[in-house]
Write a protein that holds these residues in place. Structure first.
Motif, PDB file in Angstrom:
ATOM      1  N   MET A   1      -3.268 -11.018  14.737  1.00 13.69           N
ATOM      2  CA  MET A   1      -3.086  -9.606  15.089  1.00 13.69           C
ATOM      3  C   MET A   1      -2.243  -9.510  16.356  1.00 13.69           C
ATOM      4  SD  MET A   1      -6.203  -7.394  13.910  1.00 13.69           S
ATOM      5  CE  MET A   1      -7.456  -7.579  15.160  1.00 13.69           C
ATOM      6  N   ALA A   2      -1.609  -8.396  16.493  1.00 17.04           N
ATOM      7  CA  ALA A   2      -0.735  -8.224  17.645  1.00 17.04           C
ATOM      8  C   ALA A   2      -0.651  -6.747  17.998  1.00 17.04           C
ATOM      9  CB  ALA A   2       0.658  -8.753  17.324  1.00 17.04           C
ATOM     10  N   ILE A   3      -0.481  -6.518  19.282  1.00 20.41           N
ATOM     11  CA  ILE A   3      -0.272  -5.147  19.721  1.00 20.41           C
ATOM     12  C   ILE A   3       1.213  -4.832  19.580  1.00 20.41           C
ATOM     13  CG2 ILE A   3      -0.296  -3.650  21.758  1.00 20.41           C
ATOM     14  CD1 ILE A   3      -2.842  -5.269  22.604  1.00 20.41           C
ATOM     15  N   ARG A   4       1.495  -3.744  18.889  1.00 15.54           N
ATOM     16  CA  ARG A   4       2.907  -3.355  18.702  1.00 15.54           C
ATOM     17  C   ARG A   4       3.279  -2.264  19.697  1.00 15.54           C
ATOM     18  NH1 ARG A   4       4.595  -4.182  12.388  1.00 15.54           N
ATOM     19  NH2 ARG A   4       3.024  -5.766  11.907  1.00 15.54           N
ATOM     20  N   ASN A   5       4.591  -2.145  19.887  1.00 18.52           N
ATOM     21  CA  ASN A   5       5.129  -1.133  20.788  1.00 18.52           C
ATOM     22  C   ASN A   5       5.023   0.252  20.131  1.00 18.52           C
ATOM     23  OD1 ASN A   5       6.647  -0.136  23.036  1.00 18.52           O
ATOM     24  ND2 ASN A   5       8.440  -0.083  21.699  1.00 18.52           N
ATOM     25  N   ASP A  25       0.973  -5.979   0.161  1.00 22.55           N
ATOM     26  CA  ASP A  25       1.133  -7.421   0.344  1.00 22.55           C
ATOM     27  C   ASP A  25       0.682  -7.803   1.759  1.00 22.55           C
ATOM     28  OD1 ASP A  25       3.131  -6.370   1.887  1.00 22.55           O
ATOM     29  OD2 ASP A  25       4.776  -7.089   0.633  1.00 22.55           O
ATOM     30  N   GLN A  26       0.888  -9.053   2.103  1.00 21.77           N
ATOM     31  CA  GLN A  26       0.435  -9.527   3.412  1.00 21.77           C
ATOM     32  C   GLN A  26       1.084  -8.754   4.564  1.00 21.77           C
ATOM     33  OE1 GLN A  26      -2.195 -11.597   3.873  1.00 21.77           O
ATOM     34  NE2 GLN A  26      -1.953 -10.903   5.995  1.00 21.77           N
ATOM     35  N   ARG A  27       2.337  -8.343   4.361  1.00 15.86           N
ATOM     36  CA  ARG A  27       3.017  -7.573   5.420  1.00 15.86           C
ATOM     37  C   ARG A  27       2.292  -6.273   5.727  1.00 15.86           C
ATOM     38  NH1 ARG A  27       8.875  -8.506   6.299  1.00 15.86           N
ATOM     39  NH2 ARG A  27       9.094  -6.353   6.955  1.00 15.86           N
ATOM     40  N   ILE A  28       1.833  -5.615   4.654  1.00 19.81           N
ATOM     41  CA  ILE A  28       1.120  -4.339   4.833  1.00 19.81           C
ATOM     42  C   ILE A  28      -0.246  -4.593   5.483  1.00 19.81           C
ATOM     43  CG2 ILE A  28       0.053  -2.388   3.607  1.00 19.81           C
ATOM     44  CD1 ILE A  28       3.099  -2.198   3.716  1.00 19.81           C
ATOM     45  N   LEU A  29      -0.937  -5.651   5.070  1.00 22.48           N
ATOM     46  CA  LEU A  29      -2.244  -5.959   5.656  1.00 22.48           C
ATOM     47  C   LEU A  29      -2.111  -6.298   7.141  1.00 22.48           C
ATOM     48  CD1 LEU A  29      -3.806  -8.020   2.713  1.00 22.48           C
ATOM     49  CD2 LEU A  29      -4.169  -5.609   3.282  1.00 22.48           C
ATOM     50  N   THR A  30      -1.077  -7.060   7.466  1.00 25.93           N
ATOM     51  CA  THR A  30      -0.823  -7.381   8.876  1.00 25.93           C
ATOM     52  C   THR A  30      -0.476  -6.109   9.658  1.00 25.93           C
ATOM     53  OG1 THR A  30      -0.049  -9.574   8.255  1.00 25.93           O
ATOM     54  CG2 THR A  30       0.602  -8.793  10.436  1.00 25.93           C
ATOM     55  N   LEU A  31       0.322  -5.239   9.028  1.00 27.03           N
ATOM     56  CA  LEU A  31       0.663  -3.963   9.673  1.00 27.03           C
ATOM     57  C   LEU A  31      -0.606  -3.182   9.992  1.00 27.03           C
ATOM     58  CD1 LEU A  31       2.688  -1.706  10.508  1.00 27.03           C
ATOM     59  CD2 LEU A  31       2.688  -0.977   8.104  1.00 27.03           C
ATOM     60  N   LEU A  32      -1.528  -3.087   9.018  1.00 25.49           N
ATOM     61  CA  LEU A  32      -2.786  -2.355   9.229  1.00 25.49           C
ATOM     62  C   LEU A  32      -3.581  -2.977  10.380  1.00 25.49           C
ATOM     63  CD1 LEU A  32      -3.903  -1.713   5.551  1.00 25.49           C
ATOM     64  CD2 LEU A  32      -3.583   0.056   7.290  1.00 25.49           C
ATOM     65  N   ASP A  33      -3.695  -4.304  10.380  1.00 29.27           N
ATOM     66  CA  ASP A  33      -4.432  -4.991  11.458  1.00 29.27           C
ATOM     67  C   ASP A  33      -3.791  -4.713  12.815  1.00 29.27           C
ATOM     68  OD1 ASP A  33      -6.151  -6.091   9.610  1.00 29.27           O
ATOM     69  OD2 ASP A  33      -5.123  -8.031   9.525  1.00 29.27           O
ATOM     70  N   ASP A  34      -2.483  -4.809  12.865  1.00 28.76           N
ATOM     71  CA  ASP A  34      -1.767  -4.592  14.127  1.00 28.76           C
ATOM     72  C   ASP A  34      -1.891  -3.139  14.586  1.00 28.76           C
ATOM     73  OD1 ASP A  34      -1.024  -7.213  13.973  1.00 28.76           O
ATOM     74  OD2 ASP A  34       1.121  -6.835  13.669  1.00 28.76           O
ATOM     75  N   LYS A  56       6.623   3.558   6.639  1.00 28.04           N
ATOM     76  CA  LYS A  56       5.773   3.415   5.452  1.00 28.04           C
ATOM     77  C   LYS A  56       4.582   4.354   5.604  1.00 28.04           C
ATOM     78  CE  LYS A  56       7.422  -0.589   3.654  1.00 28.04           C
ATOM     79  NZ  LYS A  56       8.122  -0.596   2.393  1.00 28.04           N
ATOM     80  N   ARG A  57       4.063   4.820   4.458  1.00 26.21           N
ATOM     81  CA  ARG A  57       2.966   5.791   4.495  1.00 26.21           C
ATOM     82  C   ARG A  57       1.621   5.072   4.672  1.00 26.21           C
ATOM     83  NH1 ARG A  57       5.592  10.605   3.535  1.00 26.21           N
ATOM     84  NH2 ARG A  57       3.645  11.783   3.512  1.00 26.21           N
ATOM     85  N   VAL A  58       1.346   4.735   5.915  1.00 22.43           N
ATOM     86  CA  VAL A  58       0.154   3.975   6.293  1.00 22.43           C
ATOM     87  C   VAL A  58      -0.406   4.595   7.585  1.00 22.43           C
ATOM     88  CG1 VAL A  58      -0.623   1.731   7.148  1.00 22.43           C
ATOM     89  CG2 VAL A  58       1.022   1.814   5.274  1.00 22.43           C
ATOM     90  N   ILE A  59      -1.733   4.859   7.584  1.00 24.91           N
ATOM     91  CA  ILE A  59      -2.365   5.384   8.795  1.00 24.91           C
ATOM     92  C   ILE A  59      -3.678   4.644   9.074  1.00 24.91           C
ATOM     93  CG2 ILE A  59      -1.369   7.700   8.532  1.00 24.91           C
ATOM     94  CD1 ILE A  59      -4.123   8.702   7.563  1.00 24.91           C
ATOM     95  N   VAL A  60      -4.057   4.628  10.346  1.00 22.61           N
ATOM     96  CA  VAL A  60      -5.397   4.167  10.731  1.00 22.61           C
ATOM     97  C   VAL A  60      -6.022   5.245  11.610  1.00 22.61           C
ATOM     98  CG1 VAL A  60      -4.878   1.684  10.593  1.00 22.61           C
ATOM     99  CG2 VAL A  60      -4.551   2.880  12.757  1.00 22.61           C
ATOM    100  N   ILE A  61      -7.330   5.401  11.454  1.00 23.11           N
ATOM    101  CA  ILE A  61      -8.086   6.394  12.229  1.00 23.11           C
ATOM    102  C   ILE A  61      -9.421   5.769  12.601  1.00 23.11           C
ATOM    103  CG2 ILE A  61      -9.389   8.583  12.019  1.00 23.11           C
ATOM    104  CD1 ILE A  61      -7.112   9.626  10.232  1.00 23.11           C
ATOM    105  N   ILE A  73      -3.629   4.014   2.866  1.00 22.50           N
ATOM    106  CA  ILE A  73      -2.268   3.768   2.398  1.00 22.50           C
ATOM    107  C   ILE A  73      -1.912   4.907   1.449  1.00 22.50           C
ATOM    108  CG2 ILE A  73      -0.876   2.151   1.029  1.00 22.50           C
ATOM    109  CD1 ILE A  73      -2.995  -0.005   2.101  1.00 22.50           C
ATOM    110  N   ASN A  74      -0.712   5.443   1.608  1.00 21.18           N
ATOM    111  CA  ASN A  74      -0.234   6.578   0.804  1.00 21.18           C
ATOM    112  C   ASN A  74      -1.208   7.762   0.807  1.00 21.18           C
ATOM    113  OD1 ASN A  74       1.892   4.872   0.189  1.00 21.18           O
ATOM    114  ND2 ASN A  74       1.132   4.333  -1.842  1.00 21.18           N
ATOM    115  N   PRO A  75      -1.702   8.160   1.991  1.00 22.14           N
ATOM    116  CA  PRO A  75      -2.660   9.270   2.026  1.00 22.14           C
ATOM    117  C   PRO A  75      -1.994  10.603   1.690  1.00 22.14           C
ATOM    118  CG  PRO A  75      -1.976   8.730   4.252  1.00 22.14           C
ATOM    119  CD  PRO A  75      -1.348   7.701   3.343  1.00 22.14           C
ATOM    120  N   GLU A  76      -2.751  11.427   0.993  1.00 24.65           N
ATOM    121  CA  GLU A  76      -2.258  12.750   0.581  1.00 24.65           C
ATOM    122  C   GLU A  76      -3.394  13.747   0.703  1.00 24.65           C
ATOM    123  OE1 GLU A  76      -0.448  13.683  -3.452  1.00 24.65           O
ATOM    124  OE2 GLU A  76      -0.168  11.511  -3.298  1.00 24.65           O
ATOM    125  N   ILE A  77      -3.123  14.890   1.295  1.00 21.13           N
ATOM    126  CA  ILE A  77      -4.142  15.942   1.364  1.00 21.13           C
ATOM    127  C   ILE A  77      -4.190  16.637   0.007  1.00 21.13           C
ATOM    128  CG2 ILE A  77      -4.780  18.140   2.445  1.00 21.13           C
ATOM    129  CD1 ILE A  77      -3.453  17.050   5.033  1.00 21.13           C
TER     130      ILE A  77
END
Ligand code: NI
Length: 153
Positions: A1-5, A25-34, A56-61, A73-77
């Protein structure tokens, strides 16, 4: 994991529309972790991928309730009801806060990190956070929706 700017207001990436994730894929999972690590490190309650420069349509809360970390991933109201006015800020607009009118209830569909379809309902702060983060995926910042005279900072 890494802190991104975290990109700041004025960076044109924040104004772009993000693309749906086609394959988890792994890129998306790493993105979520980061993104989660970056959000916690900045003491935020939510973060959207374009804020770390990924369109990319990815959020964390995490509103620090018993639900813990929410990754979508791909959240839609798919449903929105009621009305509430609450104070918002944004990790991309440090120091600024203001009142924003949002639905008081939203139902959101998306995929979890396993790629399974999920439906999540939220009221109060969770409804606000879902709307705020999904707005980021469409290049919308809270300052676009803020009640102008309440904007501080
Ligand atoms: Ni934000």
């Amino acid at each position: 994991m890494a802190i991104r700017n975290i990109l700041k207001e004025g960076d044109e990436t924040l104004r772009k529309v993000s693309k749906p994730v086609e394959k988890i894929d792994q890129r998306i999972l790493t993105l979520l972790d980061d993104m989660a690590e970056t959000m916690y490190n900045a003491d935020g309650v939510g973060l959207a991928a374009p804020q770390v420069g990924i369109l990319k349509r990815v959020i964390v809360i995490d509103i620090r309730d018993d639900q813990g970390l929410i990754c979508l991933i791909n959240p839609e109201i798919i449903e929105a009801n009621g009305e509430q006015v609450d104070e918002e800020g944004c990790l991309s607009i440090p120091g600024k806060r203001g009142l924003v009118k949002r639905p008081s209830f939203v139902k959101v569909k998306g995929l979890n990190r396993e790629g399974e379809p999920v439906i999540l309902s939220g009221t109060g702060l969770l409804a606000t956070a879902l709307c705020h983060e999904i707005d980021h995926l469409d290049g919308i910042l809270f300052t676009d929706r803020v009640i102008p005279e309440t904007l501080e900072g």
